[in-house]
Scaffold this motif. Structure first.
Motif, PDB file in Angstrom:
ATOM      1  N   UNK A  47       0.818  -1.246   0.187  1.00 27.88           N
ATOM      2  CA  UNK A  47       0.140   0.096  -0.199  1.00 27.88           C
ATOM      3  C   UNK A  47       0.909   1.244   0.121  1.00 27.88           C
ATOM      4  N   UNK A  48       2.023   1.029   0.912  1.00 24.87           N
ATOM      5  CA  UNK A  48       2.710   2.346   1.161  1.00 24.87           C
ATOM      6  C   UNK A  48       3.349   2.550  -0.321  1.00 24.87           C
ATOM      7  N   UNK A  49       3.908   1.381  -0.918  1.00 25.18           N
ATOM      8  CA  UNK A  49       4.609   1.613  -2.287  1.00 25.18           C
ATOM      9  C   UNK A  49       3.513   2.263  -3.244  1.00 25.18           C
ATOM     10  N   UNK A  50       2.366   1.778  -3.238  1.00 20.16           N
ATOM     11  CA  UNK A  50       1.411   2.164  -4.076  1.00 20.16           C
ATOM     12  C   UNK A  50       1.298   3.710  -4.162  1.00 20.16           C
ATOM     13  N   UNK A  51       1.286   4.135  -2.699  1.00 17.68           N
ATOM     14  CA  UNK A  51       0.996   5.647  -2.427  1.00 17.68           C
ATOM     15  C   UNK A  51       2.260   6.322  -2.728  1.00 17.68           C
ATOM     16  N   UNK A  52       3.355   5.896  -2.698  1.00 14.71           N
ATOM     17  CA  UNK A  52       4.624   6.382  -2.896  1.00 14.71           C
ATOM     18  C   UNK A  52       4.447   6.559  -4.501  1.00 14.71           C
TER      19      UNK A  52
ATOM     20  N   UNK B   2      13.296   8.586  -0.711  1.00 14.59           N
ATOM     21  CA  UNK B   2      14.128   9.786   0.077  1.00 14.59           C
ATOM     22  C   UNK B   2      13.842  10.941  -0.932  1.00 14.59           C
ATOM     23  N   UNK B   3      14.444  10.625  -2.067  1.00 16.74           N
ATOM     24  CA  UNK B   3      14.362  11.861  -2.957  1.00 16.74           C
ATOM     25  C   UNK B   3      13.068  12.456  -3.170  1.00 16.74           C
ATOM     26  N   UNK B   4      12.328  11.348  -3.141  1.00 13.85           N
ATOM     27  CA  UNK B   4      10.759  11.758  -3.618  1.00 13.85           C
ATOM     28  C   UNK B   4      10.194  12.931  -2.302  1.00 13.85           C
ATOM     29  N   UNK B   5      10.645  12.106  -0.966  1.00 12.36           N
ATOM     30  CA  UNK B   5      10.027  13.072   0.066  1.00 12.36           C
ATOM     31  C   UNK B   5      10.528  14.453   0.042  1.00 12.36           C
TER      32      UNK B   5
ATOM     33  N   UNK C 104      21.928  13.249 -10.491  1.00 14.48           N
ATOM     34  CA  UNK C 104      21.805  13.721  -9.210  1.00 14.48           C
ATOM     35  C   UNK C 104      21.100  14.911  -9.029  1.00 14.48           C
ATOM     36  N   UNK C 105      19.954  14.623  -9.097  1.00 14.78           N
ATOM     37  CA  UNK C 105      18.732  15.566  -9.042  1.00 14.78           C
ATOM     38  C   UNK C 105      18.591  16.304  -7.565  1.00 14.78           C
ATOM     39  N   UNK C 106      19.204  15.437  -6.795  1.00 15.32           N
ATOM     40  CA  UNK C 106      19.054  16.067  -5.333  1.00 15.32           C
ATOM     41  C   UNK C 106      20.089  17.231  -5.085  1.00 15.32           C
ATOM     42  N   UNK C 107      21.215  17.270  -5.740  1.00 18.69           N
ATOM     43  CA  UNK C 107      22.202  18.203  -5.629  1.00 18.69           C
ATOM     44  C   UNK C 107      21.452  19.664  -6.354  1.00 18.69           C
ATOM     45  N   UNK C 108      20.866  19.163  -7.382  1.00 15.24           N
ATOM     46  CA  UNK C 108      20.447  20.229  -8.121  1.00 15.24           C
ATOM     47  C   UNK C 108      19.336  20.757  -7.375  1.00 15.24           C
ATOM     48  N   UNK C 109      18.502  20.334  -6.608  1.00 11.26           N
ATOM     49  CA  UNK C 109      17.180  20.833  -6.184  1.00 11.26           C
ATOM     50  C   UNK C 109      17.883  21.372  -4.742  1.00 11.26           C
ATOM     51  N   UNK C 110      18.582  21.053  -4.028  1.00 14.41           N
ATOM     52  CA  UNK C 110      19.102  21.546  -3.094  1.00 14.41           C
ATOM     53  C   UNK C 110      19.770  22.852  -3.273  1.00 14.41           C
TER      54      UNK C 110
END
Lengths: 460, 615
Positions: free
Chosen positions: B388-393, B427-430, B592-598
């Motif tokens: 369910x969690x996966x689905x939600x995610x 995590x990135x999603x979050x 590395x989307x993370x870096x970009x977004x941070x």
């Protein structure tokens, strides 16, 4: 679905010819032969008295009309209307008359089952068969028409004689291990003869064509026994319905029971679809179940519509309390019929007269149950596909197929109480018989029917 | 006399004071209360000693009372109140020290006694309450005993009743059985009777039938006849044949032919079925062999003693496989071989599976305690929850992806889109989500600001117009009034100052917009220069240009956002240019989307802060 206009009829005597081209029906002492497609009268024969029985010859060339009261049989030719033949059994009387499979011989059973007279239409020869047994199903022809089995009674013992139909020569004669033989029935492949005892004893015997006893089966003792027997069209199964409300299926290899189908009054299994006929006032439900009759504009509208509802399990069916101290109690499996492809078996338990049970033979389990508002009179399978037509003596025709169920109001002035029905060979039409009328019902082509059924399935 | 009295008085009062103090500290128990009362009474007692002691000691009988006390005290083991007499005749002198000592000791004793008494009293109370408790317990237990006894009696009674019922039922069953037996006997006898009767009747019936037959059939009944126009031909077109022995034989032949055909047909079917089954068996065998062969060595070592023969059989069978064709030939021998080999291999497989099972269970036993073993239901629930969690995610990711793609639709190059598709870790999603909300908020602010900018731009345009008009007029004036230059110059200065005030504001606007508009331009990193440019060329950024940039911004907002960060980062810390450069590289690197977004968020917060400073 279309309906023809209604024609007069007496004594429910109406039959399609075996080739499917003609429809013969009787009105008092007249025999009317119509074309199935145009319904035009092709021939009209007048008999000497009120006709009590008619039968087409296998080649659809002749029709015999029996007048038991007068001990007379009249035969008519379709090709030569002027040709006539009259058989008079005289003081010996007549209780049954039938064609031999070649369509050139007529077997007449005299009163008190003194003898069976075999009249030939080809030669002057007349044969007599003595000691026929007075029982429900004493004569049986193989499907290929080559052999005839006849139940006999001599010196308080049951015998079966097997005749070659081509020259009425006795092929085999053997006694059966029965107290009081009631019925015989050939397997569709013509190699095995099922012989069963009277209802006082549960006993079914299987004989080979050459008279060897293949197997004997008895499910229980002391209680009332077999009520109905049916072979599957594939000759693979023999369904035996008995007074204990069960159908036992025997296999054709070991002749042992494969399974037994009980007919309980309550159905608990949620997998089984229970169609329940429900009456509805017309303004409420003109759904796809109710069929707008094309020719019924002038006629009064039926007072109520009926449709099938899928009942939620557990369903308890309406049961009849049988009167046990009378003969022929209304209990047990009185009707049995395999679908033409041997996939389904339809049964009726006589103390649950409103219900038809449809069994899945491939999975050997109950498939569906139809509960009607009134007792089921007859059901018959479509000769071409697994489709069951049911009538209950009311003005409706009921059809079941694996896809769904529907009820159709027979249009016409007043109520057309369908007492009996018979399918046309092609499965495209059927004759609906009421007390003194007949009406043809033309079904749609397979595709449209299946879509309709699907629609029904969605709606029910 | 009065002297020592006062002394004793004082001592006594002090003593009593301490005692009272002490008692007041102790819990107020009835006994202590009592003692307090006593002590309290002893305080006034000290004041009017005379009246108190009048009963015992009066001025007249001091001697007697002293001697009496002395006597009493000595009997209790205290030293004598009198001084040791040196001579018999000499009158014994009262030893005041001894008296005081005695008094003190007496008082100590008294205190001790009081304490002991108190203790005893509390003990007594405790015991009393204990006793009460025990008594109540006892009564309760007694009641319980009574009720259970009653219950037991009830149960016994029920048991007895049930037994009675059971016995009755047994009896009934027996009766019923007897009844059934009897009825069966009756049925049987009836059946025989019926059969007998039937037979008799049937015989009679047969006789009658025979007679009827004779009467009806043998008499030449003229009526029994067939009236036919003409005989018709047989359906098969053949003529009827005479019945002879030949036809009989032919019929027999035909019958047997039919039977034979049927049997042949069935045999064929059975053969086909057999072949199918054989095929299945063969396949199964092959698969088993292939399955077992890699493990063959292991069991050989292990089970060499017990099932060594089996393995040899396996090999034998493996050799036999090449002779598959013989399976079709005969069945008796082959069947046996086949079934045997299959059976053996099945056994091997079974043992192997069992072994595996055992191992698994062992591992389980070793690895987990009973508590650690997760029940199947729990496990399923857990998996369900996780699913369910996966689905939600997944849904969340999808929505985010959609939004992002909408944002990045035009600006993002292929690398980034593929990157977007590929790297969606939870995590990135979050974080993305959080950032997304932040981003949205900022966007809102941004939009608000943009509105103010546009207004400002419009104002600027108007002002510029006014300025231009002014300049024209000024030039004209200058041109016209060349002579009165000095006077005009001072005016000019004024005008400039007025303009510079507005231009400063404009400058700020432009400055904050500029990084969005022309990032490459900004990357040179000279906002000051820009401001200078705008100052020196007041007409250069026309309103139409502004509009263009605005549309550009709205279209490329996302890409600009990414690019946006550098100038502002550079500006505050020019020393940390390297750092920002690093961030740049991070942002541009696919995956590395993370870096970009941070980085993006960082710039946003920065810009936000800056913009807050704006008018």
């Amino acid at each position: 679905m279309n309906f023809s206009e209604v024609f007069k009829l007496s004594s429910l005597l109406c039959k399609f010819s075996p080739d499917g081209k003609y429809l013969a029906s009787c009105v008092q002492y007249r025999l009317v032969v119509r074309d199935v497609n145009t319904l035009q009268i092709l021939q009209l024969y007048t008999c000497l008295d009120q006709i009590q029985h008619i039968e087409w010859s296998a080649d659809s060339l002749f029709i015999l009309c029996a007048m038991y009261k007068r001990g007379l049989v009249q035969v008519w030719s379709l090709e030569q209307p002027e040709w006539h033949c009259k058989i008079d059994e005289g003081s010996a009387g007549l209780v049954a008359s039938c064609w031999s499979p070649d369509g050139r011989h007529i077997l007449n059973t005299t009163e008190f089952h003194l003898r069976i007279t075999v009249w030939s239409l080809c030669t002057k020869s007349v044969s007599y068969i003595k000691y026929p047994k007075a029982c429900l199903q004493g004569i049986a022809f193989t499907r290929d028409g080559r052999y005839m089995a006849l139940a006999e009674r001599r010196d308080c013992k049951d015998y079966v004689s097997i005749f070659v139909c081509s020259d009425w020569q006795l092929l085999r004669h053997f006694d059966t291990d029965t107290q009081d033989l009631t019925g015989i029935e050939w397997a569709p492949n013509g190699c095995v003869l099922a012989v069963w005892d009277s209802c006082l004893e549960y006993k079914i015997l299987l004989y080979s064509l050459d008279g060897r006893l293949l197997s004997a089966y008895s499910a229980y003792e002391w209680s009332l026994g077999i009520k109905s027997v049916a072979w599957s069209p594939s000759s693979q199964f023999l369904a035996v319905g008995s007074y204990d409300g069960k159908v036992r299926i025997l296999n054709h290899v070991t002749w042992k029971m494969i399974t037994e189908f009980g007919h309980p009054a309550t159905i608990n299994n949620p997998k089984i679809v229970v169609y329940k006929e429900a009456e509805k006032s017309p303004q409420l439900g003109l759904g796809c179940l109710s069929f707008p009759p094309p020719g019924a504009g002038a006629g009064p509208l039926p007072s109520s519509e009926s449709k099938y509802e899928i009942a939620s399990v557990p369903v308890s069916l309406q049961t009849l309390k049988p009167v046990t101290d009378r003969a022929n109690p209304k209990i047990g499996i009185g009707m049995l019929a395999f679908s033409p492809d041997s996939y389904f078996l339809a049964t009726r338990n006589d103390n649950i007269p409103n219900a038809v049970w449809v069994w899945d033979i491939q999975k050997l389990r109950l498939f569906a149950v139809l509960e009607q508002l009134s007792p089921v009179r007859t059901f018959q399978w479509d000769p071409q596909q697994p489709r069951l037509a049911i009538c209950t003596g009311g003005s409706r025709l009921y059809l079941w197929s694996p896809a769904g169920c529907m009820s159709v109001q027979v249009p016409g002035e007043g109520d057309f109480a369908v007492l009996s029905l018979c399918w046309h060979l092609s499965g495209d039409s059927m004759a609906l018989l009421s007390k003194d009328h007949v009406c043809l019902c033309f079904l749609e082509t397979e595709a449209s029917v299946s879509t309709a059924c699907r629609q029904l399935g969605g709606h029910t | 006399m009065g002297d020592w009295m006062t002394v004793t008085d004082r001592g006594l009062s002090s003593e009593s004071k301490t005692i009272s103090q002490y008692t007041s500290e102790i819990k107020m128990s009835p006994s202590s209360l009592y003692s307090q009362q006593v002590l309290c009474s002893s305080i006034p007692l000290s004041k009017n000693v005379h009246s108190f002691f009048s009963a015992f000691c009066t001025e007249d009988n001091i001697e007697q009372s002293i001697s009496y006390l002395d006597q009493e005290l000595t009997t209790f083991g205290f030293p004598s109140l009198y001084e040791e007499s040196k001579g018999k005749e000499t009158k014994r002198e009262l030893n005041i020290v001894a008296v005081l000592n005695c008094m003190n000791e007496l008082l100590v004793l008294q205190r001790k006694n009081l304490l002991a008494q108190e203790n005893v009293e509390t003990q007594n109370l405790k015991l009393g309450s204990d006793m009460d408790h025990l008594q109540s317990c006892y009564s309760k237990l007694k009641e319980q005993l009574e009720t259970s006894r009653r219950e037991m009696i009830g149960l016994q009674e029920r048991d007895r009743q049930l037994q009675c019922k059971n016995r009755n039922l047994h009896q009934l069953l027996k009766n019923e059985k007897d009844e059934v037996q009897k009825l069966q006997n009756i049925i049987a006898s009836r059946a025989t009777q019926y059969n007998h009767d039937m037979k008799r009747k049937e015989r009679e019936y047969n006789k009658l039938k025979e007679r009827l037959h004779q009467l009806v059939m043998n008499k030449k009944d003229k009526k029994i006849a067939m009236d036919i126009l003409n005989y018709v031909g047989r359906a098969d077109g053949k003529r009827g044949s005479w019945r002879t022995g030949k036809t009989e034989a032919r019929n027999e032949d035909e019958m047997y032919k039919i039977l034979l055909n049927d049997y042949e047909y069935r045999q064929k079917q059975i053969l086909m079925e057999n072949a199918e089954l054989k095929k299945v068996l063969q396949q199964m065998k092959k698969e088993m062999i292939s399955l077992l062969s890699p493990q063959k060595k292991k069991p050989r070592e292990r089970v060499d003693d017990s099932t060594g023969t089996v393995i040899s059989d396996v090999e034998e069978d493996a050799g036999e496989l090449s002779r598959e064709s013989m399976w079709d030939l005969s069945c008796e021998t082959v069947r046996e071989q086949l079934t045997n080999s299959i059976r053996k291999q099945w056994r091997i497989l079974k043992s192997h599976v069992e072994k595996l099972d055992n191992q698994v269970s062992k591992v389980h036993l070793e690895g987990f305690n009973d508590e650690d073993v997760i029940s199947r239901q729990d496990h399923e629930q857990e998996t369900e929850k996780l699913e369910l969690e996966i689905q939600q995610c997944k849904e969340m990711i999808k929505t985010q992806q959609q939004l992002l793609q909408q944002q990045l639709a035009t600006a993002c190059d292929d690398d980034t889109t593929s990157l977007l598709r590929d790297c969606y870790l939870l995590e990135e999603k979050e974080r993305l989500k959080e950032e997304w909300s932040l981003f949205k908020e900022q966007k809102k602010n941004f939009e608000r600001e943009r509105r103010s900018f546009t207004e400002a731009a419009i104002r600027l345009g108007l002002e510029r117009k006014a300025f231009e008009e002014e300049r024209a007029s000024w030039l004209k004036q200058q041109f016209l009034n060349m002579t009165t230059f000095d006077h005009q110059n001072s005016e000019n200065v004024k005008l400039f100052s007025a303009f510079s005030g507005s231009s400063d504001r404009d400058n700020l606007i432009v400055h904050s917009r500029q990084p969005q508009k022309k990032p490459h331009n900004v990357s040179n990193g000279s906002p000051v220069c820009m401001s200078k440019l705008t100052k020196s060329l007041p007409a250069s950024p026309s309103t139409s240009d502004f509009c263009q940039t605005r549309s550009c911004v709205s279209e490329h907002s996302s890409s600009i956002n990414v690019l946006n960060m550098t100038p502002e980062e550079i500006k505050p810390n020019q020393v940390g240019g390297e750092c920002t450069n690093q961030k740049w590289s991070v942002a541009s690197r696919p995956g590395s989307q993370e870096g970009c977004y941070s980085g993006c968020s960082l710039t946003y917060t920065n810009s936000h802060v800056e913009k807050d400073d704006l008018p």
